[in-house]
Design an enzyme around this catalytic site. Structure first.
Site, PDB file in Angstrom:
ATOM      1  N   ASP A 221     -10.610  45.217 -32.287  1.00 52.29           N
ATOM      2  CA  ASP A 221     -11.585  46.140 -31.719  1.00 52.29           C
ATOM      3  C   ASP A 221     -11.320  46.240 -30.220  1.00 52.29           C
ATOM      4  O   ASP A 221     -11.144  45.213 -29.551  1.00 52.29           O
ATOM      5  CB  ASP A 221     -13.009  45.645 -31.959  1.00 52.29           C
TER       6      ASP A 221
ATOM      7  N   ASP B 191     -20.472  52.642 -43.212  1.00 49.33           N
ATOM      8  CA  ASP B 191     -21.117  51.574 -42.443  1.00 49.33           C
ATOM      9  C   ASP B 191     -22.590  51.562 -42.827  1.00 49.33           C
ATOM     10  O   ASP B 191     -23.308  52.536 -42.581  1.00 49.33           O
ATOM     11  CB  ASP B 191     -20.946  51.820 -40.947  1.00 49.33           C
TER      12      ASP B 191
END
Length: 239
Positions: free
Chosen positions: A9, A131
């Site tokens: 990330d 998500d």
């Protein structure tokens, strides 16, 4: 064998992790994501999940230079997500080395565009990002909750040609408390041919073993690796 997909990330070109998508919880693990990627590759990892967290917050791709560096200095298969909101963003991702891209918010906010991507690039290159928070799809870097419920969302997009889904339980992500096994089992019971990529909560090699035993095809993990709860040596059993 379950496919192992470490995550990198990125914020400000650095390798970071968040907890439950909270940008205020940012922890920098390495100033140079390329070093991290090269170490993964040296230990037998073949695929990488790269998330542009700046892009997710800014609604357009930001860290494409970092993507280019990782792709040009390793042979890893990269799927890239974060900030993909337009055809231009998609082109930037592919031109900078992504072999696959993951669309989450775009699949909720602009389904017509996302479906055009599926038609144009094929289900091998376009991954659906689901998500989930309380079984609803979250968007915009997980800051907002949509009215889309998970199972109708999955049914709709599998009918439109999607074959690969990254499903992240936001309540688990970055918490090192174990993945949402029951949720993944439920998804696979309804969609047995889906290439489901579990994401969020992995805290140990036992969690990966449990996902493998449940028939989950692939798993994304990050914090457990960066915190030393899983070692690259332990992962050799799955490679």
């Amino acid at each position: 064998m379950i496919e192992l997909i470490p995550a990198i990330d990125i914020i400000d070109g650095k390798c970071v992790r968040l907890s439950q998508g909270d940008y205020g919880s940012k922890k920098v693990y390495n100033e140079n994501p390329v070093e991290v990627a090269k170490e993964f590759e040296a230990n037998g990892i073949r695929r990488l999940h790269v998330v542009d967290l700046d892009g997710a917050a800014s609604h357009h791709v930001v860290n494409y230079r970092t993507l280019d560096l990782i792709s040009s200095r390793t042979s890893l298969i990269i799927d890239f997500g974060g900030g993909l909101k337009s055809d231009e963003d998609l082109i930037i991702a592919f031109e900078n080395g992504a072999q696959m891209v993951t669309g989450g918010s775009i699949a909720v906010r602009n389904p017509d565009l996302f479906c055009r991507w599926i038609d144009r690039y094929g289900s091998g290159k376009i991954i659906l990002g689901a998500d989930v928070k309380d079984r609803r799809i979250a968007v915009n870097g997980w800051k907002d909750e949509s009215t889309c419920e998970l199972f109708p969302f999955l049914k709709d997009y599998t009918q439109k040609g999607i074959e690969k889904v990254i499903c992240t339980d936001i309540s688990c992500d970055g918490m090192l408390a174990g993945p949402s096994l029951d949720l993944y089992k439920e998804i696979l019971a309804e969609h047995p041919t889906l290439y489901l990529i579990a994401s969020g909560g992995v805290s140990s090699i036992a969690d990966i073993e449990a996902l493998h035993e449940a028939g989950v095809p692939a798993v994304i993990f990050g914090k457990a690796l960066y915190e030393g709860r899983i070692t690259l040596k332990e992962l050799q059993a799955f490679l």
